[in-house]
Motif scaffolding. Structure first.
Motif, PDB file in Angstrom:
ATOM      1  N   ALA A 154      -1.295   3.412  13.287  1.00 50.67           N
ATOM      2  CA  ALA A 154      -0.864   2.709  12.071  1.00 50.67           C
ATOM      3  C   ALA A 154      -1.557   1.367  11.912  1.00 50.67           C
ATOM      4  O   ALA A 154      -1.878   0.956  10.794  1.00 50.67           O
ATOM      5  N   SER A 155      -1.820   0.683  13.013  1.00 44.44           N
ATOM      6  CA  SER A 155      -2.446  -0.642  12.906  1.00 44.44           C
ATOM      7  C   SER A 155      -3.967  -0.570  12.958  1.00 44.44           C
ATOM      8  O   SER A 155      -4.644  -1.588  12.968  1.00 44.44           O
ATOM      9  N   SER A 156      -4.524   0.639  12.995  1.00 50.06           N
ATOM     10  CA  SER A 156      -5.977   0.782  13.072  1.00 50.06           C
ATOM     11  C   SER A 156      -6.550   0.858  11.658  1.00 50.06           C
ATOM     12  O   SER A 156      -5.855   0.608  10.674  1.00 50.06           O
ATOM     13  N   GLN A 157      -7.811   1.189  11.561  1.00 52.32           N
ATOM     14  CA  GLN A 157      -8.469   1.356  10.258  1.00 52.32           C
ATOM     15  C   GLN A 157      -8.901   2.810  10.075  1.00 52.32           C
ATOM     16  O   GLN A 157      -9.846   3.107   9.367  1.00 52.32           O
ATOM     17  N   SER A 158      -8.202   3.722  10.732  1.00 50.95           N
ATOM     18  CA  SER A 158      -8.604   5.124  10.742  1.00 50.95           C
ATOM     19  C   SER A 158      -7.962   5.900   9.587  1.00 50.95           C
ATOM     20  O   SER A 158      -7.168   5.375   8.817  1.00 50.95           O
ATOM     21  N   THR A 159      -8.315   7.178   9.492  1.00 44.63           N
ATOM     22  CA  THR A 159      -7.776   8.054   8.458  1.00 44.63           C
ATOM     23  C   THR A 159      -6.241   8.057   8.471  1.00 44.63           C
ATOM     24  O   THR A 159      -5.599   7.925   7.426  1.00 44.63           O
ATOM     25  N   LEU A 160      -5.655   8.205   9.656  1.00 46.10           N
ATOM     26  CA  LEU A 160      -4.194   8.255   9.732  1.00 46.10           C
ATOM     27  C   LEU A 160      -3.561   6.960   9.255  1.00 46.10           C
ATOM     28  O   LEU A 160      -2.497   6.966   8.646  1.00 46.10           O
ATOM     29  N   ALA A 161      -4.221   5.837   9.517  1.00 44.30           N
ATOM     30  CA  ALA A 161      -3.696   4.554   9.037  1.00 44.30           C
ATOM     31  C   ALA A 161      -3.616   4.561   7.515  1.00 44.30           C
ATOM     32  O   ALA A 161      -2.651   4.073   6.926  1.00 44.30           O
ATOM     33  N   GLY A 162      -4.613   5.151   6.875  1.00 42.05           N
ATOM     34  CA  GLY A 162      -4.609   5.228   5.414  1.00 42.05           C
ATOM     35  C   GLY A 162      -3.492   6.115   4.900  1.00 42.05           C
ATOM     36  O   GLY A 162      -2.795   5.768   3.934  1.00 42.05           O
ATOM     37  N   PHE A 163      -3.293   7.259   5.545  1.00 41.61           N
ATOM     38  CA  PHE A 163      -2.196   8.146   5.135  1.00 41.61           C
ATOM     39  C   PHE A 163      -0.848   7.433   5.300  1.00 41.61           C
ATOM     40  O   PHE A 163       0.006   7.458   4.414  1.00 41.61           O
ATOM     41  N   LEU A 164      -0.664   6.798   6.455  1.00 37.63           N
ATOM     42  CA  LEU A 164       0.623   6.151   6.741  1.00 37.63           C
ATOM     43  C   LEU A 164       0.862   4.956   5.820  1.00 37.63           C
ATOM     44  O   LEU A 164       2.013   4.609   5.522  1.00 37.63           O
ATOM     45  N   ALA A 165      -0.214   4.342   5.343  1.00 38.51           N
ATOM     46  CA  ALA A 165      -0.074   3.159   4.477  1.00 38.51           C
ATOM     47  C   ALA A 165       0.526   3.508   3.121  1.00 38.51           C
ATOM     48  O   ALA A 165       0.997   2.631   2.406  1.00 38.51           O
ATOM     49  N   LEU A 166       0.510   4.784   2.757  1.00 37.23           N
ATOM     50  CA  LEU A 166       1.098   5.204   1.479  1.00 37.23           C
ATOM     51  C   LEU A 166       2.548   4.752   1.361  1.00 37.23           C
ATOM     52  O   LEU A 166       3.020   4.412   0.281  1.00 37.23           O
ATOM     53  N   GLU A 167       3.245   4.780   2.504  1.00 38.20           N
ATOM     54  CA  GLU A 167       4.669   4.422   2.493  1.00 38.20           C
ATOM     55  C   GLU A 167       4.886   2.968   2.092  1.00 38.20           C
ATOM     56  O   GLU A 167       5.862   2.646   1.433  1.00 38.20           O
ATOM     57  N   GLN A 168       3.951   2.105   2.548  1.00 40.33           N
ATOM     58  CA  GLN A 168       4.126   0.677   2.265  1.00 40.33           C
ATOM     59  C   GLN A 168       3.937   0.364   0.783  1.00 40.33           C
ATOM     60  O   GLN A 168       4.555  -0.535   0.248  1.00 40.33           O
ATOM     61  N   GLU A 169       3.060   1.095   0.127  1.00 37.10           N
ATOM     62  CA  GLU A 169       2.815   0.739  -1.267  1.00 37.10           C
ATOM     63  C   GLU A 169       3.719   1.498  -2.235  1.00 37.10           C
ATOM     64  O   GLU A 169       3.721   1.218  -3.418  1.00 37.10           O
ATOM     65  N   ASP A 170       4.469   2.462  -1.728  1.00 35.37           N
ATOM     66  CA  ASP A 170       5.341   3.224  -2.617  1.00 35.37           C
ATOM     67  C   ASP A 170       6.621   3.607  -1.883  1.00 35.37           C
ATOM     68  O   ASP A 170       6.624   4.523  -1.051  1.00 35.37           O
ATOM     69  N   PRO A 171       7.729   2.912  -2.164  1.00 34.94           N
ATOM     70  CA  PRO A 171       8.973   3.176  -1.426  1.00 34.94           C
ATOM     71  C   PRO A 171       9.536   4.571  -1.686  1.00 34.94           C
ATOM     72  O   PRO A 171      10.421   5.024  -0.949  1.00 34.94           O
ATOM     73  N   GLN A 172       9.011   5.273  -2.683  1.00 29.22           N
ATOM     74  CA  GLN A 172       9.478   6.632  -2.971  1.00 29.22           C
ATOM     75  C   GLN A 172       8.742   7.680  -2.141  1.00 29.22           C
ATOM     76  O   GLN A 172       8.974   8.870  -2.299  1.00 29.22           O
ATOM     77  N   VAL A 173       7.785   7.236  -1.299  1.00 28.37           N
ATOM     78  CA  VAL A 173       6.975   8.187  -0.527  1.00 28.37           C
ATOM     79  C   VAL A 173       7.277   8.030   0.959  1.00 28.37           C
ATOM     80  O   VAL A 173       7.311   6.921   1.483  1.00 28.37           O
ATOM     81  N   GLN A 174       7.502   9.172   1.606  1.00 27.42           N
ATOM     82  CA  GLN A 174       7.673   9.175   3.056  1.00 27.42           C
ATOM     83  C   GLN A 174       6.553  10.028   3.661  1.00 27.42           C
ATOM     84  O   GLN A 174       6.358  11.168   3.235  1.00 27.42           O
ATOM     85  N   VAL A 175       5.813   9.447   4.609  1.00 26.26           N
ATOM     86  CA  VAL A 175       4.751  10.202   5.289  1.00 26.26           C
ATOM     87  C   VAL A 175       5.222  10.460   6.712  1.00 26.26           C
ATOM     88  O   VAL A 175       5.557   9.524   7.444  1.00 26.26           O
ATOM     89  N   VAL A 176       5.262  11.709   7.107  1.00 27.83           N
ATOM     90  CA  VAL A 176       5.792  12.080   8.418  1.00 27.83           C
ATOM     91  C   VAL A 176       4.644  12.562   9.311  1.00 27.83           C
ATOM     92  O   VAL A 176       4.093  13.645   9.097  1.00 27.83           O
ATOM     93  N   PRO A 177       4.271  11.754  10.307  1.00 26.58           N
ATOM     94  CA  PRO A 177       3.228  12.214  11.230  1.00 26.58           C
ATOM     95  C   PRO A 177       3.817  13.231  12.199  1.00 26.58           C
ATOM     96  O   PRO A 177       4.827  12.946  12.846  1.00 26.58           O
ATOM     97  N   LEU A 178       3.211  14.403  12.290  1.00 23.96           N
ATOM     98  CA  LEU A 178       3.794  15.474  13.098  1.00 23.96           C
ATOM     99  C   LEU A 178       3.072  15.650  14.424  1.00 23.96           C
ATOM    100  O   LEU A 178       3.669  15.538  15.486  1.00 23.96           O
ATOM    101  N   VAL A 179       1.788  15.948  14.348  1.00 29.57           N
ATOM    102  CA  VAL A 179       1.028  16.168  15.582  1.00 29.57           C
ATOM    103  C   VAL A 179      -0.440  15.859  15.284  1.00 29.57           C
ATOM    104  O   VAL A 179      -0.950  16.177  14.203  1.00 29.57           O
ATOM    105  N   PHE A 180      -1.091  15.167  16.223  1.00 31.03           N
ATOM    106  CA  PHE A 180      -2.500  14.822  16.008  1.00 31.03           C
ATOM    107  C   PHE A 180      -3.191  14.645  17.345  1.00 31.03           C
ATOM    108  O   PHE A 180      -2.619  14.129  18.300  1.00 31.03           O
ATOM    109  N   SER A 181      -4.426  15.084  17.392  1.00 29.51           N
ATOM    110  CA  SER A 181      -5.237  14.866  18.584  1.00 29.51           C
ATOM    111  C   SER A 181      -6.670  14.658  18.168  1.00 29.51           C
ATOM    112  O   SER A 181      -7.103  15.156  17.130  1.00 29.51           O
ATOM    113  N   ARG A 182      -7.380  13.899  18.970  1.00 31.36           N
ATOM    114  CA  ARG A 182      -8.822  13.768  18.737  1.00 31.36           C
ATOM    115  C   ARG A 182      -9.518  13.758  20.081  1.00 31.36           C
ATOM    116  O   ARG A 182      -8.933  13.357  21.089  1.00 31.36           O
TER     117      ARG A 182
END
Ligand SMILES: [Zn+2]
Length: 495
Positions: free
Chosen positions: A42-70
């Motif tokens: 969440a605090s990085s500048q990666s793709t997932l950070a961008g997806f998770l940031a949706l919540e901050q700019e729109d209180p009607q949106v919830q982004v749920v991270p489920l599973v991720f690996s790299r």
């Protein structure tokens, strides 16, 4: 409330690498769930950070991270690993649904056994699971080799538009915003994909340099046409032997297929017209070292193109070191992967003396071991943090147990236990080495080291070194790529 799931796996697969991306390596690298994903990204500048940031700019949106690996780029993903990774994603989406939308943080150049287009296969499975009406967005790396299977089943696909990749978060956020607008019925995305028969040499992929900057200017202008929602230039990844290998272009419009087709084709044509300039080679090793040695001041950064760890190389090439010794060029710093000698350094301790041969152990392509007599100057666990810009936006690095050495003949070496690129100067500084004091720094990479190196480099030279990421594609034997492709078939015509 709009509920969006995000899940996926990130891999750039170099099918010429001899190291398979096995399940064991994926597990060691970490398969993260839920809050662990937030903590890492969440605090990085990666793709997932961008997806998770949706919540901050729109209180009607919830982004749920489920599973991720790299996993660091290396060879193709094994059958066992790909089934595991895809099943984890599909199960998590199914078990935690229903969803208003899905966001996939993929790369676009993942290759597995048996799926040459592993990203497309994941998208196919997710689409089959959620049905035709749940919008799916996917954000890709600029090195993706994009197939129709990665575009057709999705609603929105965006791609990093910088190399080095410093806009991963921004492009993912754009993808997420377009997905939310789609869910709300505000837009109806239509996408087009253009794939001219064209490969771009890795050395010509820097987006701040001509000719790529010219092409991005065309993309910018196309992006301003009314109705265009997103335009992507995708550079492609020449080290994956797959049918879709090469450059591609994606346009997303609001409910206007012919506009999307026209934008993508316009970009493809512009790239085709630049095809010579997009395929210039590097400087031979000896010439690069002589040029660096003759420079009035350092650091001169030599990019070891053939041992580009971010592109799937083993990170233990000794070609440049061997040439430096042969030419008598000293005061050179480089990192090398050699877990055995790291253990030897740990046994000797700081200030201890070792006699060893370092690097050149992974395969015959990356040189032979480099004999040294040296003093151990520092030891570490190989973990460091970079808060400045990095390629891909990553913040936390782990090179595995590491050691710093000063050889008796004037080389400063960092030995790592994992293949490590040169994305952060902290790689050296946490081991007490100040890169600014070096005349020559060998960076393992082509574009990924630039955010770290460019601010301190007096000169940068891209070296035509051998290896599984060599810039000379004619040295590879491809089985699956399209024929013809420019410049591999120089007479290629594109009607
Ligand atoms: Zn990339």
């Amino acid at each position: 409330m709009i509920r969006i799931a995000t899940a996926g796996f990130l891999h750039e697969s170099n099918t010429f690498s001899s190291i398979p991306a096995s399940l064991d390596l994926w597990e060691r690298s970490g398969v993260l769930e839920g809050d662990a994903i937030r903590k890492e990204y969440a605090s990085s500048q990666s793709t997932l950070a961008g997806f998770l940031a949706l919540e901050q700019e729109d209180p009607q949106v919830q982004v749920v991270p489920l599973v991720f690996s790299r996993l660091t780029p290396m060879g193709a993903i094994t059958e066992e690993a790909i089934e595991y990774l895809m099943q984890r994603v599909v199960d998590a989406i199914r078990d935690n649904g229903p969803w208003d939308g899905i966001l996939l943080p993929q790369h676009g150049a993942a290759v597995s056994i048996p799926f040459l287009d592993a990203d497309g296969e994941l998208l196919r499975r997710v689409r089959a699971l959620v049905g035709p009406t749940v919008p799916i967005g996917m954000a890709l790396d600029m090195h993706g080799n994009v197939s129709p299977e990665m575009v057709v089943p999705a609603d929105v696909v965006t791609v990093y538009q910088t190399n080095p990749h410093i806009d991963a978060r921004a492009q993912a956020l754009l993808c997420g915003r377009l997905l939310v607008r789609t869910i709300r019925g505000e837009i109806r995305p239509r996408m087009a994909l253009a794939t001219p028969p064209l490969v771009v040499n890795i050395l010509n992929q820097g987006t701040n340099d001509k000719p790529m900057s010219d092409l991005l200017a065309v993309a910018d202008a196309q992006g301003k046409r009314p109705g265009v929602l997103s335009v992507s230039v995708v550079e492609g990844y020449p080290y994956a032997d797959v049918p879709e290998m090469g450059m591609s272009f994606i346009a997303v419009t609001d409910n206007d297929q012919s506009l999307a087709d026209d934008v993508a084709q316009t970009l493809a044509r512009a790239a085709w017209d630049l095809r010579d300039a997009l395929n210039q080679g590097g400087t031979p090793i000896d010439g690069a070292l002589r040029q660096a040695d003759a420079a009035p001041a350092g650091p001169v950064v030599l990019f070891d193109v053939g041992d580009n760890v971010g592109g799937g190389s083993p990170g233990d090439s000794t070609h440049i070191l061997q040439a430096a010794r042969r030419l008598g060029v000293r005061n050179l710093l480089q990192a090398l992967c050699d877990p055995q000698v790291v253990m030897q350094c740990q046994a000797a301790g700081i200030g201890g003396r070792i006699t060893a041969s370092v690097g050149g152990k992974s395969d015959h392509l990356h040189g032979v071991p480099f004999p040294i007599e040296a003093t151990v100057t520092a030891l570490s666990d190989g973990r460091y943090e970079e808060t400045g810009p990095t390629h891909g936006g990553f913040r936390f690095f782990n090179d595995g147990a590491s050691a710093a050495l000063r050889t008796d003949d004037g080389y400063t070496l960092v030995l790592t236990s994992r293949a490590a690129g040169s994305s952060s100067l902290q790689q050296f500084r946490t081991l007490g080495i100040e890169p600014l004091n070096m005349k020559i720094i060998v960076a393992k990479g082509v574009h990924s080291p630039r955010p770290a190196m460019e601010p301190i480099a007096r000169q940068m030279i891209w070296v035509a070194s051998p290896g599984v990421t060599t810039a000379d594609l004619s040295t590879f034997t491809y089985q699956h790529r399209r024929v013809p492709l420019y410049p591999l078939e120089p007479e290629t015509v594109w009607p």
